[in-house]
Scaffold this motif. Sequence first.
Motif, PDB file in Angstrom:
ATOM      1  N   ASN A 201      15.062   8.213  -0.521  1.00  0.00           N
ATOM      2  CA  ASN A 201      16.248   8.117   0.325  1.00  0.00           C
ATOM      3  C   ASN A 201      15.940   8.494   1.773  1.00  0.00           C
ATOM      4  N   HIS A 202      15.163   9.578   1.945  1.00  0.00           N
ATOM      5  CA  HIS A 202      14.798  10.001   3.298  1.00  0.00           C
ATOM      6  C   HIS A 202      13.997   8.909   4.003  1.00  0.00           C
ATOM      7  N   ILE A 203      13.034   8.317   3.294  1.00  0.00           N
ATOM      8  CA  ILE A 203      12.197   7.287   3.923  1.00  0.00           C
ATOM      9  C   ILE A 203      13.029   6.057   4.260  1.00  0.00           C
ATOM     10  N   ARG A 204      13.947   5.692   3.382  1.00  0.00           N
ATOM     11  CA  ARG A 204      14.819   4.558   3.678  1.00  0.00           C
ATOM     12  C   ARG A 204      15.659   4.842   4.928  1.00  0.00           C
ATOM     13  N   ASN A 205      16.194   6.068   5.026  1.00  0.00           N
ATOM     14  CA  ASN A 205      16.989   6.442   6.193  1.00  0.00           C
ATOM     15  C   ASN A 205      16.163   6.430   7.479  1.00  0.00           C
ATOM     16  N   ILE A 206      14.916   6.907   7.371  1.00  0.00           N
ATOM     17  CA  ILE A 206      14.032   6.923   8.542  1.00  0.00           C
ATOM     18  C   ILE A 206      13.800   5.497   9.051  1.00  0.00           C
ATOM     19  N   LEU A 207      13.481   4.584   8.133  1.00  0.00           N
ATOM     20  CA  LEU A 207      13.200   3.200   8.520  1.00  0.00           C
ATOM     21  C   LEU A 207      14.441   2.529   9.099  1.00  0.00           C
ATOM     22  N   GLU A 208      15.611   2.826   8.503  1.00  0.00           N
ATOM     23  CA  GLU A 208      16.852   2.237   9.020  1.00  0.00           C
ATOM     24  C   GLU A 208      17.169   2.765  10.420  1.00  0.00           C
ATOM     25  N   LYS A 209      17.019   4.071  10.622  1.00  0.00           N
ATOM     26  CA  LYS A 209      17.299   4.663  11.929  1.00  0.00           C
ATOM     27  C   LYS A 209      16.388   4.081  13.016  1.00  0.00           C
ATOM     28  N   LEU A 210      15.095   3.940  12.659  1.00  0.00           N
ATOM     29  CA  LEU A 210      14.119   3.499  13.653  1.00  0.00           C
ATOM     30  C   LEU A 210      13.999   1.984  13.714  1.00  0.00           C
ATOM     31  N   GLN A 211      14.710   1.296  12.811  1.00  0.00           N
ATOM     32  CA  GLN A 211      14.668  -0.169  12.731  1.00  0.00           C
ATOM     33  C   GLN A 211      13.235  -0.666  12.570  1.00  0.00           C
ATOM     34  N   LEU A 212      12.532  -0.050  11.613  1.00  0.00           N
ATOM     35  CA  LEU A 212      11.143  -0.408  11.314  1.00  0.00           C
ATOM     36  C   LEU A 212      11.056  -0.908   9.878  1.00  0.00           C
ATOM     37  N   HIS A 213       9.907  -1.506   9.549  1.00  0.00           N
ATOM     38  CA  HIS A 213       9.773  -2.163   8.250  1.00  0.00           C
ATOM     39  C   HIS A 213       8.845  -1.441   7.275  1.00  0.00           C
ATOM     40  N   SER A 214       8.019  -0.526   7.757  1.00  0.00           N
ATOM     41  CA  SER A 214       7.070   0.129   6.859  1.00  0.00           C
ATOM     42  C   SER A 214       6.893   1.592   7.235  1.00  0.00           C
ATOM     43  N   ARG A 215       6.386   2.343   6.291  1.00  0.00           N
ATOM     44  CA  ARG A 215       6.128   3.763   6.499  1.00  0.00           C
ATOM     45  C   ARG A 215       5.098   3.977   7.610  1.00  0.00           C
ATOM     46  N   VAL A 216       4.068   3.131   7.617  1.00  0.00           N
ATOM     47  CA  VAL A 216       3.013   3.300   8.618  1.00  0.00           C
ATOM     48  C   VAL A 216       3.551   3.028  10.017  1.00  0.00           C
ATOM     49  N   GLU A 217       4.422   2.034  10.158  1.00  0.00           N
ATOM     50  CA  GLU A 217       5.062   1.786  11.450  1.00  0.00           C
ATOM     51  C   GLU A 217       5.852   3.014  11.895  1.00  0.00           C
ATOM     52  N   ALA A 218       6.495   3.680  10.936  1.00  0.00           N
ATOM     53  CA  ALA A 218       7.270   4.884  11.265  1.00  0.00           C
ATOM     54  C   ALA A 218       6.349   5.987  11.780  1.00  0.00           C
ATOM     55  N   VAL A 219       5.171   6.118  11.182  1.00  0.00           N
ATOM     56  CA  VAL A 219       4.210   7.121  11.649  1.00  0.00           C
ATOM     57  C   VAL A 219       3.748   6.782  13.063  1.00  0.00           C
ATOM     58  N   MET A 220       3.455   5.493  13.311  1.00  0.00           N
ATOM     59  CA  MET A 220       3.045   5.064  14.653  1.00  0.00           C
ATOM     60  C   MET A 220       4.121   5.429  15.679  1.00  0.00           C
ATOM     61  N   TYR A 221       5.376   5.160  15.331  1.00  0.00           N
ATOM     62  CA  TYR A 221       6.495   5.460  16.226  1.00  0.00           C
ATOM     63  C   TYR A 221       6.546   6.968  16.502  1.00  0.00           C
ATOM     64  N   ALA A 222       6.406   7.754  15.442  1.00  0.00           N
ATOM     65  CA  ALA A 222       6.521   9.206  15.586  1.00  0.00           C
ATOM     66  C   ALA A 222       5.394   9.769  16.465  1.00  0.00           C
ATOM     67  N   VAL A 223       4.199   9.195  16.359  1.00  0.00           N
ATOM     68  CA  VAL A 223       3.101   9.649  17.201  1.00  0.00           C
ATOM     69  C   VAL A 223       3.373   9.298  18.662  1.00  0.00           C
ATOM     70  N   ARG A 224       3.855   8.082  18.900  1.00  0.00           N
ATOM     71  CA  ARG A 224       4.153   7.663  20.273  1.00  0.00           C
ATOM     72  C   ARG A 224       5.242   8.553  20.895  1.00  0.00           C
ATOM     73  N   GLN A 225       6.206   8.953  20.065  1.00  0.00           N
ATOM     74  CA  GLN A 225       7.307   9.790  20.546  1.00  0.00           C
ATOM     75  C   GLN A 225       6.950  11.276  20.548  1.00  0.00           C
ATOM     76  N   LYS A 226       5.691  11.581  20.148  1.00  0.00           N
ATOM     77  CA  LYS A 226       5.212  12.963  20.085  1.00  0.00           C
ATOM     78  C   LYS A 226       6.059  13.822  19.136  1.00  0.00           C
ATOM     79  N   LEU A 227       6.506  13.173  18.052  1.00  0.00           N
ATOM     80  CA  LEU A 227       7.270  13.900  17.042  1.00  0.00           C
ATOM     81  C   LEU A 227       6.349  14.563  16.020  1.00  0.00           C
ATOM     82  N   LEU A 228       5.105  14.082  15.939  1.00  0.00           N
ATOM     83  CA  LEU A 228       4.150  14.627  14.986  1.00  0.00           C
ATOM     84  C   LEU A 228       3.021  15.312  15.726  1.00  0.00           C
ATOM     85  N   ASP A 229       2.590  16.439  15.210  1.00  0.00           N
ATOM     86  CA  ASP A 229       1.457  17.154  15.790  1.00  0.00           C
ATOM     87  C   ASP A 229       0.186  16.628  15.144  1.00  0.00           C
ATOM     88  N   VAL A 230      -0.562  15.812  15.874  1.00  0.00           N
ATOM     89  CA  VAL A 230      -1.806  15.253  15.338  1.00  0.00           C
ATOM     90  C   VAL A 230      -3.012  15.809  16.063  1.00  0.00           C
TER      91      VAL A 230
END
Length: 230
Positions: A201-230
Amino acid sequence: MSSDGEATGDPVASGATRVLVVDDQELFRRGLMLVLAGEDDLEVVGDAADGPTALGMVVERTPDVVLLDVRMPGMSGLETCAAARTIAPQTRIIMLTSSDDESDLYASVKAGASGYLLKDASIDQVAEAVRLVADGQSLINPAMAAKLLEEFKLISQQRPEEPPGPRLTGRELEVLKEVARGLNNRQIATELFISEHTVKNHIRNILEKLQLHSRVEAVMYAVRQKLLDV
């Protein structure tokens, strides 16, 4: 399985995941087909040694999952992946390769692959990857996932920062961080002490909020937005 890629043998149970195997090395391709055919819930619907043949089979045999080599003569696996995702968006692609080059991994994600496995993976790992990807998850070896995050980080540093997007909740960010580590839904549920259904449910909500199609795209978005500490 006949030499022209026709599936043969006993009927499989209804609802089995349909798999297409694409690799220019015949010995590897045939061996993989044989072992996957031994899985009760998987059905090998064909095989191909090159990209154009594979694309024809994607249309004709509607596989759920394609196991695809990255490097093939003529039309590469990356080109084949991108084309397959265009003509059959519902079909999931797992790149199965000997290349541990992060540039190949990143290019595969950009091309639309849902999984990236090295050819030294065990048969159980490959079969489980097919099941996970067919279920809508992404599957990247954790060591390769770390390389992917590093690649994302470098790329994000070279691009202007994007305007802020939809705000994720604290729990959604926690789930996304675990996805970035290469964990599947079951592992994330264990790590965060929540149910697997809640993770989905969380992953579905994340993809819907970000209007993305895959989990990996969501990670890419989060890195660009500096939401993840890498």
